[in-house]
Write a protein that holds these residues in place. Structure first.
Motif, short mmCIF file in Angstrom:
data_model
loop_
_atom_site.label_atom_id
_atom_site.label_comp_id
_atom_site.label_asym_id
_atom_site.label_seq_id
_atom_site.Cartn_x
_atom_site.Cartn_y
_atom_site.Cartn_z
N ILE A 26 0.84 -1.20 0.00
CA ILE A 26 0.00 0.00 0.00
C ILE A 26 0.87 1.25 0.00
CG2 ILE A 26 -1.73 1.30 1.30
CD1 ILE A 26 -2.81 -1.40 2.30
N TYR A 27 1.95 1.21 0.77
CA TYR A 27 2.90 2.32 0.80
C TYR A 27 3.43 2.60 -0.60
CZ TYR A 27 7.55 4.43 1.19
OH TYR A 27 8.65 5.20 0.99
N GLY A 42 -1.83 18.82 -1.58
CA GLY A 42 -3.01 19.38 -0.92
C GLY A 42 -4.22 18.49 -0.95
N GLN A 43 -4.16 17.40 -1.71
CA GLN A 43 -5.32 16.51 -1.83
C GLN A 43 -5.47 15.64 -0.59
OE1 GLN A 43 -5.90 14.52 -5.64
NE2 GLN A 43 -6.30 12.60 -4.57
N MET A 44 -6.71 15.40 -0.19
CA MET A 44 -6.99 14.54 0.95
C MET A 44 -6.89 13.07 0.53
SD MET A 44 -10.38 14.50 3.37
CE MET A 44 -10.25 14.03 5.09
N ILE A 45 -6.32 12.24 1.42
CA ILE A 45 -6.23 10.80 1.19
C ILE A 45 -7.11 10.10 2.21
CG2 ILE A 45 -4.71 8.79 1.16
CD1 ILE A 45 -2.43 10.56 0.34
N SER A 46 -8.04 9.32 1.74
CA SER A 46 -8.99 8.64 2.62
C SER A 46 -8.48 7.26 3.02
CB SER A 46 -10.35 8.51 1.92
OG SER A 46 -11.19 7.64 2.65
N GLU A 47 -8.28 7.04 4.32
CA GLU A 47 -7.89 5.72 4.82
C GLU A 47 -8.97 4.69 4.48
OE1 GLU A 47 -6.95 5.44 8.91
OE2 GLU A 47 -5.44 7.04 8.87
N THR A 48 -10.22 5.08 4.66
CA THR A 48 -11.34 4.15 4.43
C THR A 48 -11.40 3.72 2.97
OG1 THR A 48 -12.61 5.18 6.21
CG2 THR A 48 -13.82 3.86 4.61
N ALA A 49 -11.25 4.70 2.05
CA ALA A 49 -11.32 4.38 0.62
C ALA A 49 -10.19 3.44 0.22
CB ALA A 49 -11.28 5.66 -0.20
N LEU A 50 -8.99 3.69 0.75
CA LEU A 50 -7.86 2.83 0.41
C LEU A 50 -8.03 1.43 0.99
CD1 LEU A 50 -4.94 5.37 0.89
CD2 LEU A 50 -5.43 4.13 -1.21
N ALA A 51 -8.56 1.35 2.21
CA ALA A 51 -8.80 0.04 2.82
C ALA A 51 -9.81 -0.76 1.99
CB ALA A 51 -9.31 0.22 4.25
N GLU A 52 -10.84 -0.09 1.50
CA GLU A 52 -11.84 -0.75 0.66
C GLU A 52 -11.23 -1.16 -0.68
OE1 GLU A 52 -15.03 2.02 0.37
OE2 GLU A 52 -15.80 1.59 2.39
N PHE A 54 -8.19 -2.01 -1.34
CA PHE A 54 -7.31 -3.17 -1.19
C PHE A 54 -7.96 -4.32 -0.43
CE2 PHE A 54 -4.22 0.07 -2.26
CZ PHE A 54 -3.25 -0.63 -2.95
N SER A 55 -9.22 -4.12 0.00
CA SER A 55 -9.96 -5.14 0.76
C SER A 55 -9.19 -5.56 2.01
CB SER A 55 -10.26 -6.36 -0.13
OG SER A 55 -11.03 -5.98 -1.24
N VAL A 56 -8.73 -4.55 2.77
CA VAL A 56 -8.01 -4.81 4.00
C VAL A 56 -8.57 -3.90 5.09
CG1 VAL A 56 -5.88 -5.48 2.80
CG2 VAL A 56 -6.23 -3.07 3.45
N SER A 57 -8.10 -4.11 6.33
CA SER A 57 -8.48 -3.21 7.41
C SER A 57 -7.73 -1.89 7.25
CB SER A 57 -8.14 -3.83 8.77
OG SER A 57 -6.74 -3.85 8.95
N ARG A 58 -8.07 -0.93 8.09
CA ARG A 58 -7.41 0.37 7.99
C ARG A 58 -6.00 0.35 8.60
NH1 ARG A 58 -11.78 4.70 10.05
NH2 ARG A 58 -9.97 6.08 9.79
N THR A 59 -5.67 -0.70 9.35
CA THR A 59 -4.38 -0.74 10.03
C THR A 59 -3.19 -0.68 9.08
OG1 THR A 59 -5.30 -1.93 11.92
CG2 THR A 59 -2.91 -2.05 11.60
N PRO A 60 -3.11 -1.55 8.04
CA PRO A 60 -1.96 -1.45 7.12
C PRO A 60 -1.94 -0.15 6.33
CG PRO A 60 -3.56 -3.04 6.30
CD PRO A 60 -3.97 -2.70 7.70
N VAL A 61 -3.12 0.41 6.07
CA VAL A 61 -3.19 1.71 5.38
C VAL A 61 -2.58 2.78 6.27
CG1 VAL A 61 -4.71 3.48 4.43
CG2 VAL A 61 -5.24 1.06 4.06
N ARG A 62 -2.96 2.75 7.55
CA ARG A 62 -2.43 3.74 8.50
C ARG A 62 -0.90 3.59 8.64
NH1 ARG A 62 -5.67 2.57 12.37
NH2 ARG A 62 -7.30 3.97 11.61
N LEU A 68 4.87 7.29 5.00
CA LEU A 68 4.90 8.37 4.02
C LEU A 68 5.05 9.73 4.70
CD1 LEU A 68 2.17 6.92 1.71
CD2 LEU A 68 4.46 7.52 0.94
N ALA A 69 4.44 9.86 5.87
CA ALA A 69 4.59 11.11 6.64
C ALA A 69 6.04 11.30 7.08
CB ALA A 69 3.66 11.09 7.84
N ASN A 70 6.69 10.19 7.42
CA ASN A 70 8.07 10.26 7.89
C ASN A 70 9.04 10.73 6.81
OD1 ASN A 70 7.41 9.41 10.48
ND2 ASN A 70 7.82 7.26 10.07
N ILE A 71 8.71 10.49 5.54
CA ILE A 71 9.59 10.96 4.46
C ILE A 71 9.08 12.26 3.85
CG2 ILE A 71 10.39 8.63 3.93
CD1 ILE A 71 8.66 8.74 1.38
#
Length: 237
Positions: A26-27, A42-52, A54-62, A68-71
């Motif tokens: 996902i990263y 400036g665009q918003m990234i939705s954790e929920t949309a990405l989780a859906e 990839f058909s995964v929970s929000r944990t790996p997305v987070r 990505l925030a760290n870099i």
């Protein structure tokens, strides 16, 4: 209002491979979408949309978004959401300064040690990069650009050198991608890489340093154009 994702590549369902960590996949997907400007500054990234997607929970997305925030690719704002970071001229120039110091040390060390295997590998990378340029494939061209520099830094024997260069260049990556749409930029970058390789073939550290410095300073030309063409992508430093 945050802009919504419209690209089909960002909305279609995706499968995750079973042989690699989900958060890493996902990263890589989000990172490439940001570099390729499918996710724009400036665009918003939705954790929920990405989780859906990839058909995964929000944990790996987070987990991917934290990395990505760290870099410096995204800003995580409490109670507000996650947004693609805007370009910062100050951070880009600081990253260029640090990266140039590292890259000059790399080519100096590499030029002092004859390595036919390195020369052959770099020639192959530049041949592929030319093909990517001919096909106007900016993302492939940039990946090969990274591969070229990683190959050089890898020959120093110091693993942290490559890691440090990777962490610093993050602020430059998206601007580098945008710059490839400037007329003649593909050709200019290829010429700079070829000059570096020519110096390495001759085992000439000074020529290698000069060629690498020219390559690293190309960002000044880019910053003379991109902010004027896309002021909305830049933050106020």
């Amino acid at each position: 209002m945050p802009r919504k994702v419209t690209s089909p590549s960002l909305t279609r369902k995706r499968r995750v491979a079973g042989d690699r960590p989900v958060s890493v996949q996902i990263y890589e997907f989000i990172r490439d979408a940001i570099i390729n400007m499918e996710f724009q500054p400036g665009q918003m990234i939705s954790e929920t949309a990405l989780a859906e997607q990839f058909s995964v929970s929000r944990t790996p997305v987070r987990e991917a978004l934290i990395k990505l925030a760290n870099i410096g690719f995204v800003d995580v704002l409490p109670q507000r959401g996650t947004y693609v970071s805007k370009f910062s001229v100050e951070k880009i120039l600081e990253a260029r300064f640090i990266r140039e110091a590292l890259e000059l040390a790399v080519v100096t060390a590499v030029a002092e040690q004859p390595d036919e295997g390195l020369i052959t590998e770099c020639e192959s990378i530049l041949a592929e990069q030319k093909l990517a340029a001919d096909n106007d494939n900016a993302l492939a061209f940039q990946r090969l650009d990274d591969h070229f520099h990683q190959t050089l830094s890898g020959r120093t024997g110091y693993a942290r050198v490559t890691q440090l260069i990777e962490s610093e260049k993050a602020h430059m990556d998206r601007v580098r991608n945008l710059s490839l749409h400037i007329r003649g930029q593909y050709h200019r970058v290829l010429e700079q890489h070829q000059a570096i390789l020519k110096a390495l073939k001759k085992q000439d550290p000074e020529a290698a340093r000069t060629a690498m410095a020219t390559h690293m300073q190309d960002v000044y030309k880019v910053l003379a154009v991109i902010p004027r063409e896309h002021p909305e992508y830049f933050s106020e430093d």
